[in-house]
Motif scaffolding. Structure first.
Motif, PDB file in Angstrom:
ATOM      1  N   SER A 170     -85.725  65.593  35.007  1.00 34.90           N
ATOM      2  CA  SER A 170     -85.123  65.457  36.334  1.00 34.90           C
ATOM      3  C   SER A 170     -86.079  66.002  37.389  1.00 34.90           C
ATOM      4  O   SER A 170     -86.746  67.015  37.170  1.00 34.90           O
TER       5      SER A 170
ATOM      6  N   ALA B 292     -78.752  67.857  52.492  1.00 34.93           N
ATOM      7  CA  ALA B 292     -79.210  68.844  51.510  1.00 34.93           C
ATOM      8  C   ALA B 292     -80.720  69.015  51.576  1.00 34.93           C
ATOM      9  O   ALA B 292     -81.249  70.128  51.493  1.00 34.93           O
TER      10      ALA B 292
ATOM     11  N   THR C 149     -81.178  63.327  52.989  1.00 37.52           N
ATOM     12  CA  THR C 149     -79.810  63.794  53.157  1.00 37.52           C
ATOM     13  C   THR C 149     -79.799  65.172  53.831  1.00 37.52           C
ATOM     14  O   THR C 149     -80.851  65.799  54.023  1.00 37.52           O
TER      15      THR C 149
ATOM     16  N   TYR D  72     -86.932  67.457  41.310  1.00 35.60           N
ATOM     17  CA  TYR D  72     -86.333  68.282  42.360  1.00 35.60           C
ATOM     18  C   TYR D  72     -87.333  68.443  43.497  1.00 35.60           C
ATOM     19  O   TYR D  72     -88.558  68.352  43.300  1.00 35.60           O
TER      20      TYR D  72
ATOM     21  N   PRO E 148     -82.824  70.878  46.001  1.00 39.15           N
ATOM     22  CA  PRO E 148     -81.860  69.957  45.387  1.00 39.15           C
ATOM     23  C   PRO E 148     -82.579  68.861  44.595  1.00 39.15           C
ATOM     24  O   PRO E 148     -83.746  68.551  44.850  1.00 39.15           O
TER      25      PRO E 148
ATOM     26  N   SER F 149     -82.120  62.959  43.528  1.00 35.09           N
ATOM     27  CA  SER F 149     -80.973  62.053  43.627  1.00 35.09           C
ATOM     28  C   SER F 149     -80.004  62.486  44.716  1.00 35.09           C
ATOM     29  O   SER F 149     -79.269  61.657  45.267  1.00 35.09           O
ATOM     30  N   ALA F 150     -80.006  63.793  45.043  1.00 36.76           N
ATOM     31  CA  ALA F 150     -79.133  64.288  46.106  1.00 36.76           C
ATOM     32  C   ALA F 150     -79.886  64.503  47.403  1.00 36.76           C
ATOM     33  O   ALA F 150     -79.287  64.870  48.417  1.00 36.76           O
ATOM     34  N   SER F 151     -81.209  64.280  47.380  1.00 35.12           N
ATOM     35  CA  SER F 151     -82.032  64.558  48.561  1.00 35.12           C
ATOM     36  C   SER F 151     -82.249  63.330  49.438  1.00 35.12           C
ATOM     37  O   SER F 151     -82.563  63.464  50.621  1.00 35.12           O
TER      38      SER F 151
ATOM     39  N   ASP G 211     -80.821  59.149  50.270  1.00 34.88           N
ATOM     40  CA  ASP G 211     -79.789  58.154  50.010  1.00 34.88           C
ATOM     41  C   ASP G 211     -80.404  56.870  49.473  1.00 34.88           C
ATOM     42  O   ASP G 211     -81.626  56.818  49.217  1.00 34.88           O
TER      43      ASP G 211
END
Length: 710
Positions: free
Chosen positions: A123, A99, A97, A125, A84, A87-89, A91
């Motif tokens: 970006s 994910a 997270t 990952y 992922p 930004s989604a891994s 908080d």
């Protein structure tokens, strides 16, 4: 993260698999051997274990495969996975997270072992790179061997004992060696070991096999088994030829008989036997069939004919070979006596007297009796005879007698002699030699590479026979599907093609098919004749496609060329052949690709403007509506070429016709460069459609060039 280092160099060992069974079906043995080896090779390769050197073995009691230098494990796999986005891994507080932790778990590592990767847009990952360890070959082998055996072409499997395993014959042992170690496995209910068994009588004790390399020699020297099918086959041939030469003759060796005998023995020993010279008065084919088909013996001949000797292959090196020889002589004598009895009894009644009996023999529940089929064949054959210059009287007589030998005792005992015995009986009855010869030949060709009928009368009857069976079975809706062809329609179609093309017979195939279909006693067939005939035409031409494309390296014919000619639906196979060969020369010309592309463009335009095009194709081109110079030039060139092209097509000089049409290239190119086909004015638009349709029609008189690459 650091790149992962690959493992050290993988070791390699020889693999040996042998399955020991009860006696395997002899006619299927060589096929089973090849299928087992190919299946195992394919499955090992798919598992990541490429096979470079493979050898197969087969005897009546075993199937075996040896693979040299097989890797001891599959290669490690470098795994690269993107997770992922950052930004989604994590908080806002930097805590991982769900994910992120789920991705780490799926990779089998801690979260801090993951790397980070940036894509082209900047970006970031989570990223994982690692090695997936290869699997041990010994762990894969039991499943791969079982799968390969399960996939063998065995129409009917059997069970034995109290187990659930199924195979073509009961299995007694499994030898599975990798290097010098036994692979732990249980296949078809039998545990693997390092033990094989030799000849059932001459070396019945267990044989310990120390390695794959020692396998064949151990069985040869200690087991009295020549385990390689090819080596055993060559050994049999050499023994038979040598023994025949010692009898001042030569052996009649067919490949099928040699294969079958090879599949029946593990330790071949050739022995010669005799039979009474009185049996030499029987027809040659009867003697050979008795010896070969019933006894698996090799007949012997010299320049004067057959000799009263045969050669049999024993599966044992007997201390008293005379006993074995005498036993075989004793067995063959009543067989020959039966054949002589059948020959004498059959000749007591003329062949023609059996014709009435065909009316009471059912040929097919929807197609009537064999007598009705005979009448249909006679109608079709005499029609063909008139077209190819064959004697119509002899053709009609041969067609009526062709199936009569099916009612003889000899053919009842030796079905493979149908037609052949009819010829002998016809000659004995005083029938014309042309009639007898056609009776013999009407089943030809029986298979690939077989001879064709020797006369035009034979051609006519053979074609009548093949057209009737095609028409009848298609009319009943039982055409072949997939690999199923219970009525031999593919063989009939290929035979038809070979006779017509190789004997250069000018026949209207579509009319012949239509006539044969309309003769079938199927309710409503007249209404369906067109559709059934089209299906038969396509079926026959698909067999032609395969034959042409098999020789594409020599003839230059491609599937696109074949489709281009097929679209024109030529009525004659010779016409089809002439168009196809002319197209081969045309496509290599500079104009060929250009005009193929132009035809493709014209076809697309007419198809997309279907409503307008349909109207325009039915109308003549109006000269007064040709406004552009390019369309006037194309129309003028078209008018100038129409008559000579039509004449060339009528004369089947398709090379000349295509040569003339190649001259349209400049005008066609100019038309598409300078003329708006879809003009807003409907009259101009439809007139241009009509012009393009006229151009396309001239090409379609030869082939649909839009189907060619271009």
């Amino acid at each position: 993260m650091k790149p992962v280092a690959p493992r050290a160099r993988i070791e390699r060992h020889d693999l040996l698999v042998e399955l020991g069974t009860e006696e395997l079906p002899p006619q299927a043995l060589h096929t089973l051997e090849q299928a087992f080896a190919e299946g195992l090779r394919t499955r090992l390769t798919q598992a990541g274990l490429p096979v470079a050197d493979i050898e197969s073995f087969a005897t009546p009691r075993r199937l075996a495969v040896r693979i040299r230098r097989l890797a001891t494990r599959t290669p490690d796999q470098l795994i690269k996975r993107r997770g992922p986005p950052l930004s989604a891994s994590f908080d806002a507080a930097g805590a991982p997270t769900r994910a992120a932790t789920a991705f780490a778990q799926s990779c089998g590592v801690a979260l801090d072992a993951l790397g980070r990767e940036r894509d082209v847009k900047g970006s970031e990952y989570l990223y994982f790179e690692g090695l997936k360890s290869g699997a041990a070959t010994t762990a894969l082998l039991p499943g791969l061997v079982q799968q390969s055996l399960d996939a063998l072409p065995i129409p009917k499997r059997m069970r034995w004992g109290a187990g659930e395993a199924q195979f073509v014959r009961p299995v007694h042992w499994l030898l599975l060696l990798f290097g010098r170690e036994v692979v732990p496995a249980s296949v078809l209910g039998v545990a693997a070991g390092a033990v094989s068994f030799g000849h059932r009588f001459m070396a019945p004790k267990p044989l310990h096999i120390v390695s794959a390399a020692a396998y064949a020699n151990t069985l040869l020297t200690r087991g009295k088994v020549i385990v390689a099918f090819g080596a055993r086959r060559a050994n049999i041939r050499a023994q038979v030829e040598q023994l025949a030469a010692g009898l001042s003759g030569r052996a009649i060796i067919t490949e099928a008989l040699l294969d079958e005998v090879t599949a029946l023995v593990e330790w071949p020993v050739a022995l010669a036997g005799q039979f009474e010279a009185r049996f030499l008065t029987l027809p040659r084919e009867v003697l050979i069939s008795t010896l070969q088909a019933h006894q698996r013996y090799f007949a012997i001949e010299n320049d004067a004919g057959l000799l009263p000797w045969f050669i049999t292959i024993s599966n044992i090196d007997s201390p008293d070979p005379d006993v074995v020889r005498t036993g075989n002589e004793r067995v063959v004598r009543p067989r020959l006596a039966d054949a002589a009895f059948f020959w004498e009894q059959d000749r007591k009644q003329p062949l023609a007297a059996r014709r009435a009996g065909l009316d009471s023999m059912t040929y097919h529940d929807k197609l009537g009796s064999l007598g009705a089929r005979t009448d249909r064949i006679a109608v079709i054959a005499t029609g063909i005879a008139a077209q190819i210059g064959a004697d119509s009287g002899h053709t009609a007589r041969a067609a009526q007698l062709a199936k009569c030998d099916l009612l003889t005792a000899m053919v009842g005992e030796f079905p493979e002699l149908q037609g052949i015995m009819g010829c002998y009986y016809a000659l004995a009855d005083g029938e014309a030699p042309q009639v007898a010869e056609a009776i013999r030949d009407h089943y030809l060709p029986r298979g690939a590479g077989d001879a064709l009928p020797a006369s035009s009368v034979g051609d006519a009857v053979a074609l009548g026979d093949k057209l009737d069976i095609l028409a009848g079975i298609f009319a009943t809706g039982q055409k072949p599907s997939g690999t199923r062809d219970p009525f031999g329609l593919r063989r009939a179609a290929i035979g038809l093609l070979r006779i017509v093309l190789e004997h250069r017979l000018e026949l209207h195939l579509i009319e012949l098919i239509d006539g044969a279909v309309r003769l079938q006693p199927v309710p409503g067939i007249d209404a369906e004749a067109g559709a059934v005939g089209a299906d038969i035409y396509d079926f026959v031409l698909e067999r032609a496609r395969a034959q042409y494309l098999e020789r594409s390296a020599d003839n230059g014919i491609s599937t696109e060329m074949f489709d281009a000619v097929l679209a024109a639906r030529p009525v004659s196979l010779l016409d089809f052949d002439a168009r196809l060969r002319a197209l081969v020369g045309f496509v290599v010309r500079p104009e060929g690709a250009s005009l193929a592309a132009a035809n493709k463009r014209i076809a697309n335009i007419l198809r997309k403007s279907e409503a307008s095009a349909a109207t325009s194709q039915a109308q003549a081109v109006a000269g007064e509506l040709l406004r552009e110079e390019a369309e006037r030039e194309l129309h003028g060139a078209l008018l100038a070429l129409r008559e000579p092209v039509t004449a060339a097509v009528s004369a089947r000089d398709y090379a000349r016709a295509l040569d003339l049409l190649a001259g349209l290239k400049a005008q066609v190119d100019a038309f598409f460069d300078r003329v708006l086909v879809n003009d807003p004015d409907a009259a101009l638009r439809n007139n241009r459609f009509a012009l393009l349709a006229a151009v396309r029609a001239l090409f379609l008189g030869i082939a649909d060039l839009s189907r060619l690459p271009g």
